[in-house]
Design an enzyme around this catalytic site. Sequence first.
Site, PDB file in Angstrom:
ATOM      1  N   LEU A 166       0.866  -1.177   0.000  1.00 43.57           N
ATOM      2  CA  LEU A 166       0.000   0.000   0.000  1.00 43.57           C
ATOM      3  C   LEU A 166       0.903   1.228   0.000  1.00 43.57           C
ATOM      4  CD1 LEU A 166      -2.691  -0.893   2.720  1.00 43.57           C
ATOM      5  CD2 LEU A 166      -2.968  -0.988   0.245  1.00 43.57           C
ATOM      6  N   ASP A 167       0.451   2.315  -0.650  1.00 41.19           N
ATOM      7  CA  ASP A 167       1.186   3.575  -0.575  1.00 41.19           C
ATOM      8  C   ASP A 167       1.405   3.947   0.885  1.00 41.19           C
ATOM      9  OD1 ASP A 167       1.222   3.828  -3.272  1.00 41.19           O
ATOM     10  OD2 ASP A 167      -0.380   5.309  -3.395  1.00 41.19           O
ATOM     11  N   MET A 168       2.497   4.638   1.155  1.00 35.42           N
ATOM     12  CA  MET A 168       2.798   5.049   2.521  1.00 35.42           C
ATOM     13  C   MET A 168       1.622   5.790   3.158  1.00 35.42           C
ATOM     14  SD  MET A 168       5.852   7.517   3.934  1.00 35.42           S
ATOM     15  CE  MET A 168       5.076   9.042   3.378  1.00 35.42           C
ATOM     16  N   THR A 209      -1.564   5.606   2.436  1.00 38.23           N
ATOM     17  CA  THR A 209      -2.817   4.849   2.463  1.00 38.23           C
ATOM     18  C   THR A 209      -2.831   3.922   3.670  1.00 38.23           C
ATOM     19  OG1 THR A 209      -2.875   4.873   0.049  1.00 38.23           O
ATOM     20  CG2 THR A 209      -4.288   3.280   1.146  1.00 38.23           C
TER      21      THR A 209
END
Length: 559
Positions: A406-408, A410
């Site tokens: 996951l994106d940092m 998110t």
Amino acid sequence: MHATEHCFTPFTSSIEHFELPERFTYPFYYEPHPLCLVAAEQLQQHLETQTDWQHNFGLDGDTDNAIGKMFGVLLVKNQQGEVGFLSAFSGKVANQNLLPNFVPPVFDMLAEGSFFLSGQDKLNELSQQIKKLEANPDLATAKQALQEAQLASNEALAAHRSNMVEARKVRKAKRADSANLAPEVRNQLKTQLSQESVIEKLQLRDLKLYWEAEVAQKQELLDLLQNVISPLVEQRRNFSSSLQQKLFEQYCFLNSEGEEKCLGELFISTAQGVPPAGAGECAAPKLLQFAFKHNMTPLAMAEFWWGSSPKSEIRRHKHYYPACQGKCQPILTHMLEGIELDDNPLLTNPAEGKSLEIIYQDEDMAVVNKPAEFLSVPGKTIEDSVYLRMKQQFPDATGPLIVHRLDMSTSGLMVIAISKRANKSLQKQFIQRTVKKRYTAMIDGVLEADHGLINLPLRGDLDDRPRQLVCHEHGKPAETTWKVISRSDKHTKVHLYPKTGRTHQLRVHCAHSLGLNMPILGDDLYGVKTTRLHLHAELLELNHPITNEPMTFQVDAEF
């Protein structure tokens, strides 16, 4: 050349109640200083009211031919001790490098009589010569003749080899049937069959020689025509390279210590080794160069977008943006040497003080609820991450732990492969896209439709990582289904179902004009930063990697 006094802009309102910045802006991630906001608003007022020049920014409805621009303001103290600001734009505006009240470029390529303009004329002349020669109908005829000869050669040789294979089968059968023949007759037959084989091989040799001569003749005719063009192409390539090199030498940048470095030197240690197109033409280097050249003290800086967004990027009118990494990072790193900067927030561990909740665990897999602003895997400067925490939690794990990311920024559910046997199955499920994921997002705006599909291919922005671009030519397919959950006066809560898992897919699909055209609330890359990115991976459906049992995990968003 601009006079210094025409570029230094005093504030039109009192700034006595503002405190001056203690340190200069860290240009690659910042919140604009209050005085930079005042300066930017004053510049924006000028852009709205000036009549000295015309440029289609796309603000009057004509977006087809619009070219939005990045503008910058640099808060400075001049030699008289007065605080004001300098203004600049990236590239050209109104097809000009020089406009009243804006600092000049580091090098004016458009100056009358410049080597660059005459060089461009020569390149255009060479291109026209090449284009004219390439349009010669004899060239097209010769190319077609060569292709036809090569095709006919391949077909003729293939047909002969096929006939040889069939003839070989017939001879083999005849030899097998000759066992009952008289020895004299059998020997005669063997001699005859051997002669047939030799004749076929000689025929193949002759056929090869014939077609080689035919193809060589056609190639020679084509070469005669292309040999006129090739030297011109080589001449254009060499001249273009030397012109570019000479251009790089004109772009030399000062810093506060008076040290000067040119583009070639600044980019030699980068991954590309050479400056990208447009390097040195951004607003930030122009502003600092003018300040250093005229003995002004830089205090703070901010850049904002003015106009409609490009088709590929996400840029919003009047929004503030950091300096780009690809074109500006090597230049600004040199220019800001010796100046005390604000701290780089990207060097601060965002996961410090945060815990990683495990919502499911067995001997093969685990599922965690990742907080927002928490890395999935170690970064360049920060090791703390889901991977590190899981490695500490499961020191005897045989699996790689991280199966997807996951994106940092998110938050939400991530599945962890503890065992090696689990990893293979989980990887297969993600690759085959049998894992079902649902995200919840708060959109900065009110959507009218209730549901829809977004299909916009994405690729990385080579000049400004980690930003992503919409690119129909080189982008990877990216598809997202969305559905509205609820609406308020300013925001819309939606469910997002990504079919693919491209970097920043949901963020770009929401923010882009061809997507929802409304960024996710708190998106510091494609929207406006708030307390957090309002994007949460709330639902995960997959099969257990060992038992194949269907499993569903859900953790509701905190927003």
